[in-house]
Design a protein around this motif. Structure first.
Motif, PDB file in Angstrom:
ATOM      1  N   ARG A   1       0.816  -1.213   0.000  1.00 48.08           N
ATOM      2  CA  ARG A   1       0.000   0.000   0.000  1.00 48.08           C
ATOM      3  C   ARG A   1       0.851   1.265   0.000  1.00 48.08           C
ATOM      4  O   ARG A   1       1.986   1.274   0.474  1.00 48.08           O
ATOM      5  CB  ARG A   1      -0.938   0.017   1.210  1.00 48.08           C
TER       6      ARG A   1
ATOM      7  N   GLU B   1      -1.688   2.508  -5.793  1.00 51.02           N
ATOM      8  CA  GLU B   1      -2.006   3.784  -6.420  1.00 51.02           C
ATOM      9  C   GLU B   1      -3.441   4.138  -6.085  1.00 51.02           C
ATOM     10  O   GLU B   1      -4.355   3.360  -6.360  1.00 51.02           O
ATOM     11  CB  GLU B   1      -1.816   3.714  -7.932  1.00 51.02           C
ATOM     12  N   MET B   2      -3.657   5.290  -5.501  1.00 51.20           N
ATOM     13  CA  MET B   2      -4.983   5.676  -5.022  1.00 51.20           C
ATOM     14  C   MET B   2      -5.945   5.906  -6.186  1.00 51.20           C
ATOM     15  O   MET B   2      -5.641   6.674  -7.101  1.00 51.20           O
ATOM     16  CB  MET B   2      -4.896   6.944  -4.189  1.00 51.20           C
TER      17      MET B   2
ATOM     18  N   ALA C   1      -7.585  -2.153  -5.461  1.00 46.45           N
ATOM     19  CA  ALA C   1      -7.757  -1.291  -4.293  1.00 46.45           C
ATOM     20  C   ALA C   1      -8.810  -1.872  -3.361  1.00 46.45           C
ATOM     21  O   ALA C   1      -9.875  -2.336  -3.801  1.00 46.45           O
ATOM     22  CB  ALA C   1      -8.167   0.117  -4.722  1.00 46.45           C
TER      23      ALA C   1
ATOM     24  N   LYS D   1      -5.278  12.907  -2.548  1.00 47.17           N
ATOM     25  CA  LYS D   1      -5.025  11.958  -3.635  1.00 47.17           C
ATOM     26  C   LYS D   1      -6.313  11.441  -4.270  1.00 47.17           C
ATOM     27  O   LYS D   1      -6.261  10.543  -5.111  1.00 47.17           O
ATOM     28  CB  LYS D   1      -4.208  10.769  -3.121  1.00 47.17           C
ATOM     29  N   LEU D   2      -7.454  11.980  -3.886  1.00 50.63           N
ATOM     30  CA  LEU D   2      -8.749  11.438  -4.319  1.00 50.63           C
ATOM     31  C   LEU D   2      -9.383  12.194  -5.479  1.00 50.63           C
ATOM     32  O   LEU D   2     -10.444  11.798  -5.954  1.00 50.63           O
ATOM     33  CB  LEU D   2      -9.733  11.424  -3.139  1.00 50.63           C
TER      34      LEU D   2
ATOM     35  N   VAL E   1      -2.383   7.089   2.193  1.00 51.62           N
ATOM     36  CA  VAL E   1      -3.581   7.681   1.599  1.00 51.62           C
ATOM     37  C   VAL E   1      -3.455   9.187   1.437  1.00 51.62           C
ATOM     38  O   VAL E   1      -4.236   9.809   0.713  1.00 51.62           O
ATOM     39  CB  VAL E   1      -4.847   7.356   2.422  1.00 51.62           C
ATOM     40  N   SER E   2      -2.480   9.807   2.096  1.00 48.53           N
ATOM     41  CA  SER E   2      -2.318  11.254   2.044  1.00 48.53           C
ATOM     42  C   SER E   2      -0.852  11.607   2.202  1.00 48.53           C
ATOM     43  O   SER E   2      -0.076  10.851   2.796  1.00 48.53           O
ATOM     44  CB  SER E   2      -3.139  11.925   3.148  1.00 48.53           C
TER      45      SER E   2
ATOM     46  N   ASP F   1     -10.711   4.262   4.687  1.00 48.54           N
ATOM     47  CA  ASP F   1      -9.346   3.925   4.303  1.00 48.54           C
ATOM     48  C   ASP F   1      -9.362   3.367   2.886  1.00 48.54           C
ATOM     49  O   ASP F   1     -10.389   2.843   2.412  1.00 48.54           O
ATOM     50  CB  ASP F   1      -8.757   2.889   5.261  1.00 48.54           C
ATOM     51  N   VAL F   2      -8.222   3.465   2.227  1.00 48.08           N
ATOM     52  CA  VAL F   2      -8.024   2.888   0.901  1.00 48.08           C
ATOM     53  C   VAL F   2      -6.678   2.180   0.918  1.00 48.08           C
ATOM     54  O   VAL F   2      -5.649   2.792   1.233  1.00 48.08           O
ATOM     55  CB  VAL F   2      -8.042   3.959  -0.209  1.00 48.08           C
TER      56      VAL F   2
END
Length: 299
Positions: free
Chosen positions: A178, A235-236, A214, A261-262, A181-182, A230-231
């Motif tokens: 992973r 790669e987001m 994902a 990143k969203l 996420v930020s 959460d992810v």
């Protein structure tokens, strides 16, 4: 900070997660004190292999006091911090007031210093308890706003059940690879915490977007409010792709980490919670932008 240690009738131990009786004593302590059951973690890959517990045991093998340290690297303002986390801090009521918790805390922090960690973080609802050890609270923010239009090209997501052997193997593989996420505040490695948190909250849903490789941890309430917890991905994916894969068009969105990143911008709101994230080390560092750690990383 000068409370005298009274350990009469107790034996100090550390590094006992490899001992089934020692692990069982911790499971019992946390169930009795906090009402949470970490026992299923043994079927989900076991405790974090970097864990180092410190505890005082009574003559029957029960834990009177415990705290555990473990490696918890995290991103803060774009930099990976070589950090440790503290968790599972508890003292049985009959043994309180003897200096046991201070003793295990000092031992754990000394161990963290010897290991070369540049910072230590923990969650607590009693921040004043840790301020004498050099911890300060980090302000936490979630993001809320209107939902983007779901991506029509996204392949449908499927459920993942961590208690299923094949699903667990897939999830463990993705957790190892992973990305944070930020860039503002996020853990880089939290496999054990993520896995046990899938079992502690029955409202958390775990879905797999195969085309994006994902894993999405999420909730949705009766009013149609979608919460992205959460992810887990190298790669987001965008929020639009996530909603498209889940085949939902929520009334509103709540993201519990900075969504940089969203491909979506929400409004930061202070987190209303009695639990605080505390940091020791790095001076008075805080995130440059409003942010928080995913609750799937809480410990």
């Amino acid at each position: 900070m000068t409370q005298r240690l009274d350990s009469a009738g107790l034996t100090f131990r550390q590094d006992y997660f490899g001992d089934p009786a020692g692990w069982a004593a911790l499971v019992c302590l946390l169930r009795d004190i906090f009402g949470i059951d970490i026992g299923p973690l043994q079927q989900l890959g076991g405790p974090d292999p970097t864990s180092m517990p410190f505890g005082w045991f009574d003559a029957e093998g029960g834990l009177a006091a415990n705290i555990s340290a473990f490696a918890l690297p995290f991103v803060l303002n774009g930099r990976i911090v070589h950090a440790a986390g503290l968790q599972s801090g508890a003292v049985r009521p009959a043994w309180r007031g003897r200096g046991l918790y201070r003793d295990v805390t000092v031992k754990a922090l000394d161990w963290c210093d010897r290991q070369g960690f540049e910072a230590v973080i923990l969650y607590t609802d009693k921040p004043s308890l840790y301020e004498p050890y050099g911890f300060h609270a980090i302000p936490l923010h979630r993001y809320e706003g209107a939902a983007p239009a779901p991506s029509s090209s996204a392949a449908p997501a499927g459920p993942l059940l961590p208690t299923n052997a094949d699903d667990l193997a897939l999830l463990q593989s993705l957790l190892k690879a992973r990305s944070p996420v930020s860039t503002s505040l996020a853990v880089t490695d939290n496999a054990a915490m993520f896995l046990i948190n899938t079992q502690l909250d029955p409202d958390v849903r775990i879905s797999f977007l195969e085309d994006k490789q994902a894993v999405i941890a999420w909730k949705i309430d009766e009013a149609g409010r979608f919460s992205l917890l959460d992810v887990v991905a190298a790669e987001m994916p965008s929020l639009a792709a996530i909603l498209g894969g889940l085949k939902i068009a929520p009334a509103s969105v709540d993201v519990v980490f900075r969504p940089d990143k969203l491909g979506w911008e929400g409004v930061p709101e202070p987190l209303e919670s009695g639990t605080r994230l505390m940091l020791r080390g790095l001076g008075d560092a805080t995130p440059d932008f409003p942010a928080m750690l995913s609750p799937m990383a809480e410990f």
